[in-house]
Design a protein around this motif. Structure first.
Motif, mmCIF file in Angstrom:
data_model
loop_
_atom_site.group_PDB
_atom_site.id
_atom_site.type_symbol
_atom_site.label_atom_id
_atom_site.label_comp_id
_atom_site.label_asym_id
_atom_site.label_seq_id
_atom_site.Cartn_x
_atom_site.Cartn_y
_atom_site.Cartn_z
ATOM 1 N N ALA A 1 0.825 -1.202 0.000
ATOM 2 C CA ALA A 1 0.000 0.000 0.000
ATOM 3 C C ALA A 1 0.863 1.256 0.000
ATOM 4 O O ALA A 1 0.558 2.233 -0.698
ATOM 5 N N ALA A 2 1.933 1.250 0.795
ATOM 6 C CA ALA A 2 2.817 2.422 0.812
ATOM 7 C C ALA A 2 3.433 2.667 -0.563
ATOM 8 O O ALA A 2 3.505 3.810 -1.040
ATOM 9 N N THR A 3 3.851 1.596 -1.226
ATOM 10 C CA THR A 3 4.432 1.743 -2.562
ATOM 11 C C THR A 3 3.396 2.246 -3.568
ATOM 12 O O THR A 3 3.672 3.147 -4.383
ATOM 13 N N PHE A 4 2.196 1.664 -3.504
ATOM 14 C CA PHE A 4 1.155 2.020 -4.465
ATOM 15 C C PHE A 4 0.721 3.473 -4.312
ATOM 16 O O PHE A 4 0.667 4.232 -5.297
ATOM 17 N N TRP A 5 0.402 3.887 -3.084
ATOM 18 C CA TRP A 5 -0.104 5.246 -2.888
ATOM 19 C C TRP A 5 0.993 6.291 -3.078
ATOM 20 O O TRP A 5 0.701 7.425 -3.482
ATOM 21 N N THR A 6 2.249 5.933 -2.796
ATOM 22 C CA THR A 6 3.334 6.879 -3.074
ATOM 23 C C THR A 6 3.498 7.072 -4.577
ATOM 24 O O THR A 6 3.751 8.186 -5.050
ATOM 25 N N TRP A 7 3.356 5.992 -5.343
ATOM 26 C CA TRP A 7 3.429 6.119 -6.802
ATOM 27 C C TRP A 7 2.276 6.957 -7.340
ATOM 28 O O TRP A 7 2.453 7.742 -8.282
ATOM 29 N N LEU A 8 1.114 6.828 -6.732
ATOM 30 C CA LEU A 8 -0.032 7.581 -7.215
ATOM 31 C C LEU A 8 0.040 9.056 -6.834
ATOM 32 O O LEU A 8 -0.111 9.944 -7.680
ATOM 33 N N TRP A 9 0.269 9.336 -5.551
ATOM 34 C CA TRP A 9 0.104 10.696 -5.036
ATOM 35 C C TRP A 9 1.347 11.278 -4.399
ATOM 36 O O TRP A 9 1.279 12.333 -3.770
ATOM 37 N N GLY A 10 2.485 10.629 -4.510
ATOM 38 C CA GLY A 10 3.715 11.194 -3.983
ATOM 39 C C GLY A 10 3.766 11.141 -2.464
ATOM 40 O O GLY A 10 3.225 10.240 -1.821
ATOM 41 N N PRO A 11 4.442 12.128 -1.826
ATOM 42 C CA PRO A 11 4.605 12.105 -0.357
ATOM 43 C C PRO A 11 3.281 12.100 0.403
ATOM 44 O O PRO A 11 3.162 11.427 1.433
ATOM 45 N N ILE A 12 2.269 12.808 -0.094
ATOM 46 C CA ILE A 12 0.979 12.800 0.596
ATOM 47 C C ILE A 12 0.353 11.415 0.534
ATOM 48 O O ILE A 12 -0.331 10.975 1.466
ATOM 49 N N GLY A 13 0.603 10.679 -0.532
ATOM 50 C CA GLY A 13 0.119 9.304 -0.609
ATOM 51 C C GLY A 13 0.816 8.394 0.377
ATOM 52 O O GLY A 13 0.204 7.466 0.924
ATOM 53 N N LEU A 14 2.098 8.649 0.644
ATOM 54 C CA LEU A 14 2.817 7.861 1.641
ATOM 55 C C LEU A 14 2.232 8.066 3.027
ATOM 56 O O LEU A 14 2.111 7.125 3.816
ATOM 57 N N LEU A 15 1.856 9.308 3.351
ATOM 58 C CA LEU A 15 1.248 9.575 4.651
ATOM 59 C C LEU A 15 -0.143 8.965 4.776
ATOM 60 O O LEU A 15 -0.551 8.548 5.863
ATOM 61 N N LEU A 16 -0.879 8.893 3.671
ATOM 62 C CA LEU A 16 -2.255 8.406 3.712
ATOM 63 C C LEU A 16 -2.367 6.929 3.371
ATOM 64 O O LEU A 16 -3.490 6.418 3.301
ATOM 65 N N ALA A 17 -1.246 6.235 3.176
ATOM 66 C CA ALA A 17 -1.305 4.844 2.709
ATOM 67 C C ALA A 17 -2.050 3.946 3.679
ATOM 68 O O ALA A 17 -2.964 3.209 3.291
ATOM 69 N N VAL A 18 -1.702 3.997 4.964
ATOM 70 C CA VAL A 18 -2.344 3.106 5.943
ATOM 71 C C VAL A 18 -3.817 3.453 6.139
ATOM 72 O O VAL A 18 -4.677 2.557 6.093
ATOM 73 N N PRO A 19 -4.193 4.732 6.365
ATOM 74 C CA PRO A 19 -5.630 5.012 6.508
ATOM 75 C C PRO A 19 -6.465 4.616 5.293
ATOM 76 O O PRO A 19 -7.558 4.056 5.449
ATOM 77 N N LEU A 20 -5.964 4.901 4.094
ATOM 78 C CA LEU A 20 -6.736 4.542 2.898
ATOM 79 C C LEU A 20 -6.874 3.026 2.756
ATOM 80 O O LEU A 20 -7.942 2.522 2.383
ATOM 81 N N THR A 21 -5.826 2.294 3.066
ATOM 82 C CA THR A 21 -5.902 0.837 2.956
ATOM 83 C C THR A 21 -6.819 0.250 4.011
ATOM 84 O O THR A 21 -7.509 -0.749 3.766
ATOM 85 N N VAL A 22 -6.844 0.834 5.206
ATOM 86 C CA VAL A 22 -7.790 0.390 6.235
ATOM 87 C C VAL A 22 -9.227 0.580 5.739
ATOM 88 O O VAL A 22 -10.095 -0.285 5.954
ATOM 89 N N CYS A 23 -9.493 1.693 5.071
ATOM 90 C CA CYS A 23 -10.838 1.908 4.514
ATOM 91 C C CYS A 23 -11.187 0.818 3.499
ATOM 92 O O CYS A 23 -12.322 0.323 3.476
ATOM 93 N N LEU A 24 -10.238 0.443 2.655
ATOM 94 C CA LEU A 24 -10.505 -0.604 1.666
ATOM 95 C C LEU A 24 -10.780 -1.946 2.335
ATOM 96 O O LEU A 24 -11.655 -2.708 1.900
ATOM 97 N N VAL A 25 -10.042 -2.259 3.401
ATOM 98 C CA VAL A 25 -10.257 -3.524 4.100
ATOM 99 C C VAL A 25 -11.634 -3.553 4.756
ATOM 100 O O VAL A 25 -12.343 -4.574 4.717
ATOM 101 N N VAL A 26 -12.040 -2.446 5.377
ATOM 102 C CA VAL A 26 -13.370 -2.379 5.982
ATOM 103 C C VAL A 26 -14.443 -2.527 4.911
ATOM 104 O O VAL A 26 -15.462 -3.207 5.109
#
Length: 644
Positions: free
Chosen positions: A347-372
């Motif tokens: 998730a960290a790799t994917f969201w960093t590739w998509l949105w850069g540093p802000i994606g790295l910060l949001l990787a865990v919260p966004l992935t938790v939303c997908l799991v829920v």
């Protein structure tokens, strides 16, 4: 979206089956939809990043709004007050960090000089760095000489044309900027962040104000045919995410304050700045702590002529991160955030590739939303399987897979974990026997190759030997330990375990014999012809539902009664979930055989053990007393069914 009140605790696990209105129906459509979503996320990041930030910030602020609403504050006022407080806190932290950064910038040249002097001390004559740099320089010079082929005559004898000439000085003058240009230069770097911040604040306000309307629209998308189940899933997801994000934000803020105070005590300059960086970097999985520790470690080299401060900083971050990850976070969140370690890295790799540093910060919260989301929507269950930390296979499926692979060590490890929490009989009923039932179903349908079957039998036999010495956990508090069986039942062969004709009935009989032997019974596993001189006191016919036929089961029981007349019998016709599962063909056939002679029918190994203990505890010898029958279905004449 976050609801106004937490959902009530569910009394049972709700069934899955939310049919989403906009969910693709086939795998190809889902793949096309995933590629389309990825393209939208990548090319629309300028629009989507503020939207995602506002949604996550709304999750964080929702509990505060609920708290104000409980104090009879109107909704609009509660939302505005909450957003104003959040903005004030963020602006205050930003101003404080800006002041700390400006102080750091003023002292940065002196820090650079101090670090350079300390590192130059390592390059003293004869030092390690000096020898390494000399070796590298010599190698480079040798490569250069070999490539150049030595000096030429022209290089050895420069001519007059090669004499250096004085450079002509050139000076470039720019006109003084006009007031409009100066204003543009100052405003351009600020307009982007200010516009994004304004959009985020406005979106947060509207999300908190109109969350019921947004929830209704999401319910329509997720599935309006079953409103009760959909509402329960939405409320549960929103409530859990709100608590998770708020708790994570609070814990990271506390971690940052602790690091700031510890760095101040150690003597690191600008401790508030590094505490803020440490708290912020805890949102970044795995590498965030290393990034946060790097800056104070460099300053430790500058402010201390020795190495003690550097060691103290590294020790501080190592102990603090270990305590947060292994002690405090498991106490607050459970054992994990609900994500597998591989999913966090991906998730960290994917969201960093998509949105850069802000994606790295949001990787865990966004992935938790997908799991829920995958936990509550059937069509998206693959998200939970791929990203969640729940085991992808059930325990019995894991047992079956490891046994097919011939991995006896993995089977022993699984058994050791289970036997720490439950007795051997319960483990065999819940894991081993269901796995044998899966293997038996494959064998009956011809899907189990002979070499796989041999590997499975060999692995299970090794497992039975490995768990021979494992002890059952102590009984719960207030429950008396089991009473020992009478000494007359300790004689070898007191209980005769007869396997059926199914492909894995012999293994099941060995498991039953192991459980009875652990309880203190003298056990003999094998056919009637192998009975020793003294007749057994109890017969236990061991069958797995779906293996032996009904005719075979009746024949085995009648043969045992002819060879051993008067010996009471127990028939274990194991079925999944024991007595909770409707009776199969074997159970009905054995129940019919009980019309001619008393017969106890057990649906699980635990029931068979209880019946054997009851038979051994009777004072009138080996006469088996039938327990009360189940109300549904009514038992046949002369047959009693063990209670669940």
């Amino acid at each position: 979206m976050p609801d106004a009140s937490p959902p009530p605790a569910p009394t049972h696990t709700p069934p899955r089956g939310l049919s989403a209105a906009g969910t693709p129906a086939s795998g190809l459509q889902m793949l096309q939809g995933a590629l389309l979503i990825m393209a939208v996320l990548y090319f629309g990041r300028e629009l989507l990043v503020p939207l995602v930030l506002s949604v996550l910030l709304a999750f964080v602020l929702a509990p505060v709004v609920r708290l104000l609403r409980r104090g009879f504050v109107p909704r609009s006022a509660a939302v505005l007050v909450t957003v104003a407080l959040a903005c004030a806190v963020i602006l205050g932290i930003g101003a404080l960090m800006g002041r700390q950064a400006s102080v750091l910038a003023e002292n940065l040249p002196s820090y650079q000089v101090a670090i350079g002097q300390k590192l130059s001390g390592l390059q003293s004559a004869g030092g390690l760095l000096d020898r390494l740099s000399g070796a590298v320089h010599a190698v480079g010079q040798g490569i250069g000489n070999s490539a150049g082929g030595g000096t030429t005559a022209r290089e050895a004898a420069p001519t007059a044309l090669d004499a250096p000439t004085a450079p002509m000085p050139v000076e470039i003058r720019t006109p003084d900027p006009t007031p409009v240009e100066m204003l543009r230069r100052v405003a351009e770097p600020l307009l982007g962040p200010l516009a994004t911040a304004s959009i985020v604040v406005i979106l947060v306000i509207f999300i908190l104000l109109y969350r019921e309307d947004l929830r209704d629209r999401l319910i329509r998308l997720a599935g309006a045919r079953d409103l009760h189940r959909t509402m329960a899933a939405m409320d549960d997801a929103a409530y859990r995410l709100s608590r998770f994000f708020l708790a994570q934000t609070g814990m990271n803020a506390g971690f940052g304050l602790f690091i700031a105070a510890a760095l101040w005590l150690i003597g690191i300059p600008n401790p508030l700045l590094w505490g803020f960086v440490a708290g912020l970097m805890r949102f970044v999985p795995f590498i965030g702590s290393f990034i946060a520790a790097g800056f104070p470690a460099l300053l430790a080299l500058a402010v201390d002529p020795g190495w003690g401060t550097l060691v103290a900083v590294i020790t501080l971050f190592a102990i603090s991160e270990g305590a947060m990850g292994q002690v405090l976070e498991p106490m607050v969140f459970g054992h994990s955030t609900g994500l597998s370690p591989i999913a966090v890295i991906a998730a960290a790799t994917f969201w960093t590739w998509l949105w850069g540093p802000i994606g790295l910060l949001l990787a865990v919260p966004l992935t938790v939303c997908l799991v829920v989301l995958g936990r509550h929507v059937d069509r998206l269950e693959f998200l939970e399987v791929m990203l969640g930390d729940r085991p992808p296979l059930d325990p019995e499926e894991t047992f079956y897979q490891r046994a097919l692979a011939g991995d006896a060590n993995a089977l022993a490890e699984q058994a050791e974990r289970c036997l720490k929490e439950k007795p051997l009989a319960e483990y065999l009923d819940a894991v081993a026997l269901p796995a044998l039932r899966l293997a038996q179903a494959d064998a009956v349908h011809g899907a189990l190759r002979p070499e796989r079957r041999e590997a499975l039998l060999r692995s299970v036999e090794l497992l039975i030997e490995d768990i021979e010495e494992e002890e059952d956990p102590p009984p719960p508090e207030g429950e008396a330990p089991p009473q020992p069986v009478p000494s007359a039942w300790h004689v070898p062969g007191a209980v005769l375990c007869l396997p059926g004709r199914g492909p894995f009935d012999t293994v099941a009989a060995n498991m039953v014999g192991q459980v009875l032997a652990r309880r203190g019974f003298g056990v003999q596993v094998g056919g009637v012809s192998t009975v020793p001189g003294a007749p057994p006191r109890l017969i236990c016919l061991c069958l797995l539902e779906g293996g032996s036929s009904s005719a075979t089961a009746r024949y085995l029981l009648r043969r045992a009664r002819r060879r051993l007349p008067g010996v009471p019998a127990i028939a274990l016709a194991w079925t999944p979930n024991g007595a909770e599962t409707p009776e199969g063909m074997l159970a009905r056939a054995l129940r019919a055989e009980g019309e001619t002679a008393p017969l106890q029918l057990a649906m699980s190994l635990t029931e068979a053990l209880d019946l054997a203990v009851e038979a051994a505890g009777t004072e009138a010898g080996p006469v088996l007393t039938a327990p009360a029958p189940r109300p549904e279905p009514p038992p046949a004449m002369g047959v009693a069914v063990a209670p669940a």
